[in-house]
Scaffold this motif. Structure first.
Motif, PDB file in Angstrom:
ATOM      1  N   ALA A 129       0.835  -1.209   0.000  1.00 29.19           N
ATOM      2  CA  ALA A 129       0.000   0.000   0.000  1.00 29.19           C
ATOM      3  C   ALA A 129       0.865   1.253   0.000  1.00 29.19           C
ATOM      4  O   ALA A 129       1.898   1.304   0.675  1.00 29.19           O
ATOM      5  CB  ALA A 129      -0.915   0.000   1.222  1.00 29.19           C
ATOM      6  N   SER A 130       0.457   2.253  -0.768  1.00 34.01           N
ATOM      7  CA  SER A 130       1.179   3.528  -0.796  1.00 34.01           C
ATOM      8  C   SER A 130       0.826   4.334   0.447  1.00 34.01           C
ATOM      9  O   SER A 130      -0.126   4.007   1.169  1.00 34.01           O
ATOM     10  CB  SER A 130       0.797   4.318  -2.042  1.00 34.01           C
ATOM     11  OG  SER A 130      -0.583   4.680  -1.998  1.00 34.01           O
ATOM     12  N   ASN A 131       1.596   5.396   0.697  1.00 33.17           N
ATOM     13  CA  ASN A 131       1.311   6.262   1.853  1.00 33.17           C
ATOM     14  C   ASN A 131      -0.098   6.850   1.776  1.00 33.17           C
ATOM     15  O   ASN A 131      -0.795   6.945   2.787  1.00 33.17           O
ATOM     16  CB  ASN A 131       2.344   7.393   1.934  1.00 33.17           C
ATOM     17  CG  ASN A 131       3.701   6.898   2.395  1.00 33.17           C
ATOM     18  OD1 ASN A 131       3.811   5.842   3.027  1.00 33.17           O
ATOM     19  ND2 ASN A 131       4.741   7.638   2.069  1.00 33.17           N
ATOM     20  N   PHE A 132      -0.490   7.244   0.561  1.00 27.23           N
ATOM     21  CA  PHE A 132      -1.831   7.806   0.380  1.00 27.23           C
ATOM     22  C   PHE A 132      -2.905   6.772   0.708  1.00 27.23           C
ATOM     23  O   PHE A 132      -3.908   7.078   1.351  1.00 27.23           O
ATOM     24  CB  PHE A 132      -1.999   8.306  -1.060  1.00 27.23           C
ATOM     25  CG  PHE A 132      -3.348   8.928  -1.331  1.00 27.23           C
ATOM     26  CD1 PHE A 132      -3.632  10.212  -0.873  1.00 27.23           C
ATOM     27  CD2 PHE A 132      -4.323   8.226  -2.025  1.00 27.23           C
ATOM     28  CE1 PHE A 132      -4.876  10.791  -1.110  1.00 27.23           C
ATOM     29  CE2 PHE A 132      -5.566   8.793  -2.267  1.00 27.23           C
ATOM     30  CZ  PHE A 132      -5.833  10.080  -1.809  1.00 27.23           C
ATOM     31  N   GLN A 133      -2.689   5.540   0.266  1.00 28.43           N
ATOM     32  CA  GLN A 133      -3.651   4.470   0.556  1.00 28.43           C
ATOM     33  C   GLN A 133      -3.703   4.150   2.044  1.00 28.43           C
ATOM     34  O   GLN A 133      -4.777   3.883   2.590  1.00 28.43           O
ATOM     35  CB  GLN A 133      -3.285   3.214  -0.241  1.00 28.43           C
ATOM     36  CG  GLN A 133      -3.556   3.337  -1.739  1.00 28.43           C
ATOM     37  CD  GLN A 133      -3.035   2.145  -2.514  1.00 28.43           C
ATOM     38  OE1 GLN A 133      -1.983   1.576  -2.193  1.00 28.43           O
ATOM     39  NE2 GLN A 133      -3.759   1.752  -3.558  1.00 28.43           N
TER      40      GLN A 133
END
Length: 229
Positions: A129-133
């Motif tokens: 998962a990305s930081n935004f996610q």
């Protein structure tokens, strides 16, 4: 007189609610992202950054340390530029409430996000998962009950800030109470006016508090069921 009192209390309640709701909404527009940044950039955040965390933290702390009454005076030119007047109407309190509240909101949001289990965050990272996610689908979702409670706490806090409206004839229930006191200094507790206003304020606070607790418990229950399944 009773009819006039009822109308004044209804108008005062509406003005208090408008100051509170609009001021809180604007405070969240600024304070919410700042709270997320404080959580992200903290030592145990998903993207630690000492400098950003310190700068944002100091800014938030400075804003929280300035008394609302002083902010009203300092922000009069800005309030006048936006509304063409700085005093005399309920909406002239919105700008001071915004500046007096967004630091408080930032710390509440940061605290709510800090309560999220780090294991859930690590699991999300391991799945790519990305930081935004992580922020939108993990942190904010897991912290939702606490964030809802924070909104209720902020609304109640802002109701207290509307008390300063009386100094600038800006309307609201507390202004109504103070105005009645100044006109009936010796006998202001003998009639029903002050007590009715007090009951109206208490009712507003209790409704906000109970609604916040109800939503928090409901969301928390859903979160626990989700993890059980």
């Amino acid at each position: 007189m009773p009819g006039e009192l009822v109308i004044n209390i209804i108008n005062g309640s509406i003005e208090t609610l408008l100051m509170t709701i609009i001021g809180t909404l604007l405070a969240y527009l600024i304070g919410f992202p700042l709270g997320v940044i404080l959580n992200m950039t903290s030592k145990n955040g998903i993207r630690p950054n000492k400098w950003i965390n310190t700068i944002v933290g100091v800014f938030v702390n400075i804003m929280r340390s300035i008394p609302c009454l002083l902010l009203i005076v300092i922000l009069m030119p800005l309030t006048r530029a936006i509304f063409s007047r700085a005093t005399g109407e309920w909406y002239t309190m919105i700008i001071p409430i915004l500046f007096a509240s967004f630091g408080f909101v930032s710390r509440l949001v940061e605290s709510s996000l800090n309560e999220v289990n780090t294991g859930v965050i690590e699991a999300s990272k391991s799945m790519g998962a990305s930081n935004f996610q992580i922020i939108t689908k993990v942190l904010l979702v897991e912290a939702k009950p606490s964030l809802i409670n924070g909104i209720a706490v902020t609304l109640i806090n802002v109701i207290g800030l509307t008390a300063f409206a009386h100094s600038f004839s800006a309307g609201g229930l507390i202004t109504l109470a103070y105005s009645y006191y100044t006109k009936n200094t010796l006998h202001y507790l003998e009639g029903p006016t002050i007590w009715i206003i007090l009951i109206a304020i208490v009712l507003i606070v209790q409704i906000i508090q109970e609604l916040g607790l109800f939503l928090e418990k409901k969301l928390d229950k859903r979160r626990k069921l989700k993890w059980k399944n």
